[in-house]
Motif scaffolding. Structure first.
Motif, PDB file in Angstrom:
ATOM      1  N   UNK A  95      -8.573  -3.487   0.915  1.00  0.00           N
ATOM      2  CA  UNK A  95      -7.361  -3.265   0.329  1.00  0.00           C
ATOM      3  C   UNK A  95      -6.653  -1.974   0.463  1.00  0.00           C
ATOM      4  N   UNK A  96      -7.445  -0.742   0.323  1.00  0.00           N
ATOM      5  CA  UNK A  96      -6.874   0.453   0.384  1.00  0.00           C
ATOM      6  C   UNK A  96      -6.589   0.687   1.672  1.00  0.00           C
ATOM      7  N   UNK A  97      -7.316   0.408   2.667  1.00  0.00           N
ATOM      8  CA  UNK A  97      -7.162   0.568   4.222  1.00  0.00           C
ATOM      9  C   UNK A  97      -5.798  -0.288   4.572  1.00  0.00           C
ATOM     10  N   UNK A  98      -5.758  -1.270   3.912  1.00  0.00           N
ATOM     11  CA  UNK A  98      -4.493  -2.002   4.439  1.00  0.00           C
ATOM     12  C   UNK A  98      -3.325  -1.506   3.878  1.00  0.00           C
ATOM     13  N   UNK A  99      -3.233  -1.056   2.703  1.00  0.00           N
ATOM     14  CA  UNK A  99      -2.147  -0.376   2.063  1.00  0.00           C
ATOM     15  C   UNK A  99      -1.941   0.836   2.987  1.00  0.00           C
ATOM     16  N   UNK A 100      -3.021   1.638   3.345  1.00  0.00           N
ATOM     17  CA  UNK A 100      -2.574   2.728   4.123  1.00  0.00           C
ATOM     18  C   UNK A 100      -1.990   2.344   5.505  1.00  0.00           C
ATOM     19  N   UNK A 101      -2.245   1.272   6.191  1.00  0.00           N
ATOM     20  CA  UNK A 101      -1.804   0.890   7.147  1.00  0.00           C
ATOM     21  C   UNK A 101      -0.549   0.468   7.379  1.00  0.00           C
ATOM     22  N   UNK A 102      -0.137  -0.305   6.204  1.00  0.00           N
ATOM     23  CA  UNK A 102       1.296  -0.732   6.024  1.00  0.00           C
ATOM     24  C   UNK A 102       2.254   0.483   5.531  1.00  0.00           C
ATOM     25  N   UNK A 103       1.669   1.476   4.659  1.00  0.00           N
ATOM     26  CA  UNK A 103       2.323   2.442   4.590  1.00  0.00           C
ATOM     27  C   UNK A 103       2.679   3.348   6.040  1.00  0.00           C
ATOM     28  N   UNK A 104       1.820   3.569   6.719  1.00  0.00           N
ATOM     29  CA  UNK A 104       2.181   4.093   8.081  1.00  0.00           C
ATOM     30  C   UNK A 104       3.196   3.507   8.843  1.00  0.00           C
ATOM     31  N   UNK A 105       3.317   2.124   8.590  1.00  0.00           N
ATOM     32  CA  UNK A 105       4.467   1.307   9.363  1.00  0.00           C
ATOM     33  C   UNK A 105       5.820   1.135   8.709  1.00  0.00           C
ATOM     34  N   UNK A 106       5.789   1.852   7.398  1.00  0.00           N
ATOM     35  CA  UNK A 106       6.864   1.438   6.438  1.00  0.00           C
ATOM     36  C   UNK A 106       8.260   1.803   6.902  1.00  0.00           C
ATOM     37  N   UNK A 107       8.441   2.824   7.671  1.00  0.00           N
ATOM     38  CA  UNK A 107       9.558   3.252   8.302  1.00  0.00           C
ATOM     39  C   UNK A 107       9.698   2.924   9.584  1.00  0.00           C
ATOM     40  N   UNK A 108       8.838   2.257  10.469  1.00  0.00           N
ATOM     41  CA  UNK A 108       9.077   1.784  11.628  1.00  0.00           C
ATOM     42  C   UNK A 108       9.851   0.447  11.819  1.00  0.00           C
ATOM     43  N   UNK A 109      11.238   0.830  12.025  1.00  0.00           N
ATOM     44  CA  UNK A 109      12.216  -0.389  11.997  1.00  0.00           C
ATOM     45  C   UNK A 109      11.919  -1.090  13.307  1.00  0.00           C
ATOM     46  N   UNK A 110      11.397  -0.335  14.420  1.00  0.00           N
ATOM     47  CA  UNK A 110      11.163  -0.964  15.654  1.00  0.00           C
ATOM     48  C   UNK A 110      10.224  -1.915  15.989  1.00  0.00           C
ATOM     49  N   UNK A 111       9.288  -2.101  14.654  1.00  0.00           N
ATOM     50  CA  UNK A 111       8.181  -2.905  14.999  1.00  0.00           C
ATOM     51  C   UNK A 111       8.182  -4.269  14.205  1.00  0.00           C
ATOM     52  N   UNK A 112       8.298  -5.408  14.989  1.00  0.00           N
ATOM     53  CA  UNK A 112       8.100  -6.763  14.310  1.00  0.00           C
ATOM     54  C   UNK A 112       6.733  -7.408  14.706  1.00  0.00           C
ATOM     55  N   UNK A 113       6.055  -7.621  13.719  1.00  0.00           N
ATOM     56  CA  UNK A 113       4.566  -7.830  13.871  1.00  0.00           C
ATOM     57  C   UNK A 113       4.369  -9.350  13.823  1.00  0.00           C
ATOM     58  N   UNK A 114       3.512  -9.658  14.998  1.00  0.00           N
ATOM     59  CA  UNK A 114       3.202 -11.021  14.787  1.00  0.00           C
ATOM     60  C   UNK A 114       2.271 -11.534  13.998  1.00  0.00           C
TER      61      UNK A 114
END
Length: 238
Positions: free
Chosen positions: A16-35
């Protein structure tokens, strides 16, 4: 100290901590729409790739882990412009989700870890993305070549290491139609299929290896054009 405390955590809260880290990394990436996995994609197979699964002491664990990953893979439709993330689709490879310990590279050394063997599937996805003109956004090679000519299951240079929360395989669907993947795992081989309603042009991809005293230089060539060069250190005895 913090690293030791983190490693001492049970696998579920650590994931869960690693998942939060991963999502935080992408938080400001408006160019990424994940499948996301959301039910069978229902698309017919278009192209396929097959690799051997060598019989080793950890082969059954590898097959088991690959089948778990294949299930979520086959429930993911990737719309035009969407990004496929191995970490987000497959999720954390932890015991509580049914994953088993298999062979993997940890810190440049061969070791057993939960989810070992998944890199064979991520490598197949990387090759599929290269051949079908998908845009590679993130891919990490292994730092060490641990295989010999008789134990290698894929060309050197065709690998894509995945470490949940740290290293991911990501590519964008640049085609004008939705795509998906299907994966079958048999006793002696794994087969990946790219699925689409209309034909997809398949490019020629070659991995040209040049041996040196302590390393191997691999040049990736797509339709006759060099797109990447990378160096692999050879493991002792390999």
């Amino acid at each position: 100290m913090l690293r030791r405390l983190f490693r001492a955590l049970p696998d579920a809260p650590r994931a869960r901590l690693l998942q939060a880290r991963m999502h935080a990394r992408d938080l400001l990436r408006t160019d990424l729409r994940f499948a996301r996995p959301d039910g069978p994609h229902g698309l017919p197979p278009c192209h396929d790739w097959t690799q051997v699964i060598h019989e080793t002491p950890t082969a059954e664990a590898k097959r088991h882990n690959l089948r778990l990953a294949a299930d979520t893979l086959q429930r993911t439709r990737i719309a035009p412009g969407e990004v496929f993330s191995f970490a987000r689709v497959v999720g954390p490879p932890i015991v509580s989700r049914g994953f088993r310990a298999g062979r993997t590279l940890v810190g440049g050394e061969v070791a057993a870890s939960i989810g070992g063997g998944l890199c064979q599937l991520s490598g197949l996805l990387y090759v599929a993305a290269l051949e079908c003109s998908l845009e590679i956004l993130e891919r990490h090679p292994h730092s060490l070549d641990i295989y010999t000519d008789t134990t290698r299951f894929a060309p050197l240079g065709a690998d894509a290491t995945v470490v949940y929360g740290h290293r991911d395989l990501r590519f964008r669907n640049t085609l004008d139609q939705p795509i998906g993947f299907a994966c079958e795992v048999d006793t002696g081989q794994v087969t990946l299929a790219l699925c689409a309603s209309r034909p997809v042009v398949r490019r020629s991809v070659a991995f040209v290896a040049e041996s040196h005293a302590s390393h191997t230089l691999v040049t990736t060539v797509v339709d006759g054009e060099v797109i990447l060069q990378q160096s692999y250190q050879r493991a002792a005895g390999a």
